[in-house]
Motif scaffolding. Structure first.
Motif, PDB file in Angstrom:
ATOM      1  N   ALA A  64      -1.837  -1.194   7.785  1.00  0.00           N
ATOM      2  CA  ALA A  64      -0.504  -0.868   7.278  1.00  0.00           C
ATOM      3  C   ALA A  64      -0.180   0.581   7.618  1.00  0.00           C
ATOM      4  CB  ALA A  64      -0.457  -1.078   5.765  1.00  0.00           C
ATOM      5  N   ALA A  81       1.497  -1.659   2.800  1.00  0.00           N
ATOM      6  CA  ALA A  81       0.265  -2.252   2.277  1.00  0.00           C
ATOM      7  C   ALA A  81       0.548  -3.089   1.034  1.00  0.00           C
ATOM      8  CB  ALA A  81      -0.744  -1.160   1.963  1.00  0.00           C
ATOM      9  N   VAL A 136      -4.722   1.840   5.372  1.00  0.00           N
ATOM     10  CA  VAL A 136      -3.432   2.540   5.361  1.00  0.00           C
ATOM     11  C   VAL A 136      -3.497   3.754   6.268  1.00  0.00           C
ATOM     12  CG1 VAL A 136      -1.714   3.677   3.896  1.00  0.00           C
ATOM     13  CG2 VAL A 136      -3.005   1.711   3.019  1.00  0.00           C
ATOM     14  N   THR A 175       0.458   5.350  -6.544  1.00  0.00           N
ATOM     15  CA  THR A 175       0.095   4.249  -5.653  1.00  0.00           C
ATOM     16  C   THR A 175      -0.742   3.218  -6.401  1.00  0.00           C
ATOM     17  OG1 THR A 175       0.029   5.877  -3.869  1.00  0.00           O
ATOM     18  CG2 THR A 175      -0.883   3.716  -3.409  1.00  0.00           C
ATOM     19  N   ASN A 217       1.772   2.556   5.820  1.00  0.00           N
ATOM     20  CA  ASN A 217       1.852   3.328   4.577  1.00  0.00           C
ATOM     21  C   ASN A 217       1.589   2.387   3.410  1.00  0.00           C
ATOM     22  OD1 ASN A 217       4.435   2.001   4.015  1.00  0.00           O
ATOM     23  ND2 ASN A 217       5.213   3.307   5.661  1.00  0.00           N
ATOM     24  N   TYR A 218       1.568   2.944   2.202  1.00  0.00           N
ATOM     25  CA  TYR A 218       1.260   2.123   1.040  1.00  0.00           C
ATOM     26  C   TYR A 218       2.404   1.182   0.680  1.00  0.00           C
ATOM     27  CZ  TYR A 218      -3.205   4.396   0.130  1.00  0.00           C
ATOM     28  OH  TYR A 218      -4.506   4.826   0.238  1.00  0.00           O
TER      29      TYR A 218
END
Length: 430
Positions: A397, A403, A373, A103, A399-400
């Motif tokens: 968001a 995001a 997130v 990530t 999820n990443y």
């Protein structure tokens, strides 16, 4: 000198850092100084907090935890991302051994400069910090958001390795071998290996809320060792045994990721204290306690823990991160020097949903956009959407992936909502 944590409730909802400092001070004695602050539960009422404190001696100057300097503007030349996954909160992503690194790499490709802390990329013998990444100890990252320090990127640091005197001789030799491996393979400039005497007592435990925490006794010997040699190094790697119940070593690795890492919380407490006193890049690696612990065989473990199970010293990620960690600039007159990154240069903060501490509160006050997130859940139980955000300064968001899209839109100068549908139509022209 003792490092420890305690639980307090302050508020309701303090609206200035001066008010938070005043509320926290009511729970401290005259010989205690706060070095770490987290809000574990907030829902429009009081802040339920856990505070790390240094207690016992006051001969050291400790950087004020709640000091705040409002940024004068937002720099538009570069897009700089601060990415945090707080240590010891059981984050689904980033709560184990460097498992937030993919990530981090994703966001580093969006950012001009990517700023993160050891918990995100430390994976025992692995550290894949992106080339445009800055490796910054958590308390220093907090002070960056608070506007009281700047970061001056470094080409290379002289890294001192401080080996606590409580070591097992066999694993102390492994640590020396790890340092020499770093020197031979990626050119680490080691400023030496020093033994810290008398040894510290570093104990990992959990708070009532389940966060990883602990306490450290005998920090003065470490500080004296580091102060004595201050001119000979630029960053310090700490290596010490972290005492936990023996069965934790098996329980953790066989929990399938459900058990919170019992070592990380007290490590963060220790590095926060050292950084707050000495203003130097600092990171910690736990040392193996004994052959019996080394022989624990949990079998094939959850992927997020695999980096730990294959390591003996856990030190290599620390050495690699500190090799180019930025210097900490505390003189405000130098904040405008070329290359120094300050709060004015931060474009957004990315955090797991529910994480409320000084970086999030600083972003709120500085007008720095925050992307939370939801998928990266943890023990933190804070409703961030209830905070008094200005328009366009808070994004939730799922999820990443999402995001990253929000961050990319911010970098492009777009309202992130303009790429979603439905798109509201403005009706009024008066």
């Amino acid at each position: 000198m003792l490092l420890t944590e305690r639980q307090v409730s302050i508020g309701p909802s303090p609206d200035t850092f001066k008010a938070i400092r005043s509320d926290v001070a009511r729970f401290l004695t005259q010989d205690e100084v706060p070095v770490r602050f987290a809000v574990t539960n907030y829902d429009d009422g009081p802040y339920h907090c856990e505070i790390g404190v240094i207690a016992g001696e006051r001969q050291y100057d400790v950087s004020p935890l709640f000091e705040f300097r409002r940024r004068t503007h937002e720099s538009q030349e570069r897009f700089n991302v601060v990415f945090m996954v707080p240590t010891g909160i059981g984050a689904e992503i980033g709560g184990h051994s460097g498992d937030a690194t993919p990530t981090a790499v994703l966001f580093a490709h969006i950012a001009d400069t990517f700023i993160t802390h050891p918990n995100v990329v430390n994976a025992s013998d692995i550290n894949e910090l992106p080339p445009n990444g800055l490796y910054v100890e958590g308390s220093v990252l907090t002070r960056l958001m608070m506007g009281t320090v700047g970061l001056r990127p470094a080409r290379a640091n002289r890294v001192l390795v401080a080996l606590d005197g409580s070591y097992n001789e066999r694993y102390a030799k492994y640590t020396v071998n790890a340092v020499n491996a770093a020197r031979a393979t990626y050119g680490l400039n080691c400023a030496g290996i020093v033994n810290v005497e008398p040894p510290m007592k570093v104990v990992g435990s959990y708070t009532d809320t389940g966060r990883a925490s602990g306490y450290v006794e005998g920090v003065a010997g470490l500080l004296e060792t580091l102060i004595e040699r201050r001119d000979s190094y630029d960053a310090v790697a700490l290596a010490s045994v972290v005492e936990v119940p023996a069965h934790y070593h098996y329980d953790y690795f066989t929990s399938g990721g459900e058990m919170i890492n019992p070592w990380g919380g007290v490590e963060a407490l220790l590095t926060h204290a050292v950084s707050a006193i000495l203003d130097i890049p600092t990171a910690h690696a736990p040392m193996m306690e004994s052959d019996d612990i080394a022989a624990v065989d949990p079998g094939i473990v959850d992927s997020r823990m695999a980096a730990e199970i294959i390591s003996i010293t856990f030190l290599q990620s620390v050495l690699k991160g500190l090799q180019r960690a930025p210097a900490i600039e505390t003189d405000e007159s130098r904040f405008d020097n070329p290359g120094v990154i300050t709060a004015e240069d931060i474009s957004c903060l990315v955090i797991p949903d529910g994480c409320l501490g000084l970086p999030t509160l600083a972003a709120l006050k500085q007008g720095i956009p925050v992307i939370a997130v939801r998928e990266n859940h943890s023990l933190m139980r804070n409703d961030l959407e209830r905070l008094p955000w200005k328009p366009g300064r808070f994004y939730m968001a799922e999820n990443y992936w999402e995001a990253a899209g929000i961050a990319a839109a911010l970098k492009a100068g777009l309202n992130p909502n303009s790429v979603r549908r439905p798109l509201n139509t403005l009706r009024s022209y008066q």
